[in-house]
Design a protein around this motif. Structure first.
Motif, short mmCIF file in Angstrom:
data_model
loop_
_atom_site.label_atom_id
_atom_site.label_comp_id
_atom_site.label_asym_id
_atom_site.label_seq_id
_atom_site.Cartn_x
_atom_site.Cartn_y
_atom_site.Cartn_z
N VAL A 159 -1.96 -2.80 -3.83
CA VAL A 159 -1.68 -3.87 -4.66
C VAL A 159 -1.94 -5.01 -3.79
O VAL A 159 -1.04 -5.24 -2.80
CB VAL A 159 -0.35 -3.74 -5.20
CG1 VAL A 159 -0.01 -4.92 -6.10
CG2 VAL A 159 -0.28 -2.44 -6.00
N ASP A 160 -2.57 -6.13 -4.26
CA ASP A 160 -2.67 -7.45 -3.51
C ASP A 160 -1.69 -8.52 -4.07
O ASP A 160 -0.89 -8.64 -3.15
CB ASP A 160 -4.05 -8.01 -3.91
CG ASP A 160 -4.03 -9.22 -3.01
OD1 ASP A 160 -3.79 -9.56 -1.81
OD2 ASP A 160 -4.91 -10.39 -3.95
N HIS A 161 -1.45 -8.63 -5.41
CA HIS A 161 -0.26 -9.32 -5.89
C HIS A 161 -0.41 -8.97 -7.24
O HIS A 161 -1.35 -9.34 -8.02
CB HIS A 161 -0.51 -10.69 -5.73
CG HIS A 161 0.47 -11.79 -5.84
ND1 HIS A 161 0.64 -12.97 -5.40
CD2 HIS A 161 1.99 -11.57 -6.40
CE1 HIS A 161 1.69 -13.35 -5.87
NE2 HIS A 161 2.42 -12.67 -6.30
N ILE A 162 0.74 -8.62 -7.93
CA ILE A 162 1.01 -8.33 -9.33
C ILE A 162 2.57 -8.50 -9.46
O ILE A 162 3.25 -8.55 -8.80
CB ILE A 162 0.44 -6.75 -9.61
CG1 ILE A 162 0.40 -6.83 -11.20
CG2 ILE A 162 1.64 -5.93 -8.97
CD1 ILE A 162 -0.25 -5.41 -11.50
N LEU A 180 -2.42 3.57 -3.48
CA LEU A 180 -2.38 2.64 -4.40
C LEU A 180 -2.20 1.37 -3.53
O LEU A 180 -1.25 0.89 -3.05
CB LEU A 180 -1.33 2.76 -5.40
CG LEU A 180 -1.03 1.60 -6.31
CD1 LEU A 180 -2.04 1.60 -7.37
CD2 LEU A 180 0.30 2.11 -7.09
N LYS A 191 0.91 -1.12 0.11
CA LYS A 191 0.02 -0.09 0.18
C LYS A 191 0.98 1.22 -0.09
O LYS A 191 1.73 1.39 0.78
CB LYS A 191 -0.90 -0.01 1.18
CG LYS A 191 -1.87 1.15 1.16
CD LYS A 191 -2.82 1.19 2.47
CE LYS A 191 -3.70 0.00 2.32
NZ LYS A 191 -4.65 0.18 3.38
#
Length: 187
Positions: free
Chosen positions: A92-95, A90, A68
């Motif tokens: 992001v969980d998993h990228i 922003l 985050k």
């Protein structure tokens, strides 16, 4: 650790980077990072990224898991009475961001048990068809429901058109009032 860096070289990296002369691969893992950044610190990185010589492309893989990042604008406000911009977060969980040896960055979701094995291109949704066409293509039982929806949507459209016309009249009236005091005012 929140940040892990690994530079791989040799024949073991030939699979993700088949065209590179000496197969090298930079792997970055960012996990559980919750941070706040000022926009001035990001704009200050620009001079460090510029160079007179075009660098050799090193393939890389950046994996971001549970991160985050909050961006805060710390520039002086344009108007002194302005409360300032709202911070942008922003999450992001998993990228996974991959840069291959052609220099192009690819954003992908990780391939897991529940995700499909093939990467499919994102399709652009087509423009909606006219309501009459969709009513004719519908089964007989759904036609009555769709006709009701069409009539409701037409009523909403008429209401919105009236509200827009009223707003435009208010705008014209306000511009007329402003021009009484400042004839050179332009919008």
């Amino acid at each position: 650790p929140e940040l892990s860096l690994r530079l791989e070289g040799g024949p073991g990296t030939a699979a993700p980077s088949p065209r590179a002369e000496p197969p090298d691969l930079l792997r970055v893992l960012l996990r559980g990072c919750h941070t706040e950044l000022c926009t001035s610190s990001l704009t200050g990185l620009g001079p460090f990224l510029e160079d007179e010589i075009i660098p050799e492309v090193i393939p890389m893989e950046i994996e971001v898991v549970d991160a985050k990042i909050t961006l805060k604008d710390d520039s002086p406000p344009v108007y002194p009475t302005s409360p300032g911009p709202v911070p942008i977060t922003l999450a992001v969980d998993h990228i996974v961001v991959r840069r291959r040896d052609d220099g192009v960055f690819y954003l992908t979701a990780p391939q897991g048990k529940d995700s499909p094995k093939e990467e499919k291109p994102v399709s652009v949704p087509e423009e909606p068809k006219a309501p009459a066409e969709s009513v004719l293509a519908a089964p007989a039982g759904a036609r009555g429901l769709q006709l009701k929806q069409v009539s409701e949507l037409q009523r909403e459209l008429q209401t919105m058109k009236l509200a827009l016309a009223e707003a435009n009249m208010d705008k014209a009236h306000l511009l007329q009032e402003i021009r009484k005091y400042n004839p050179l005012f332009q919008l």
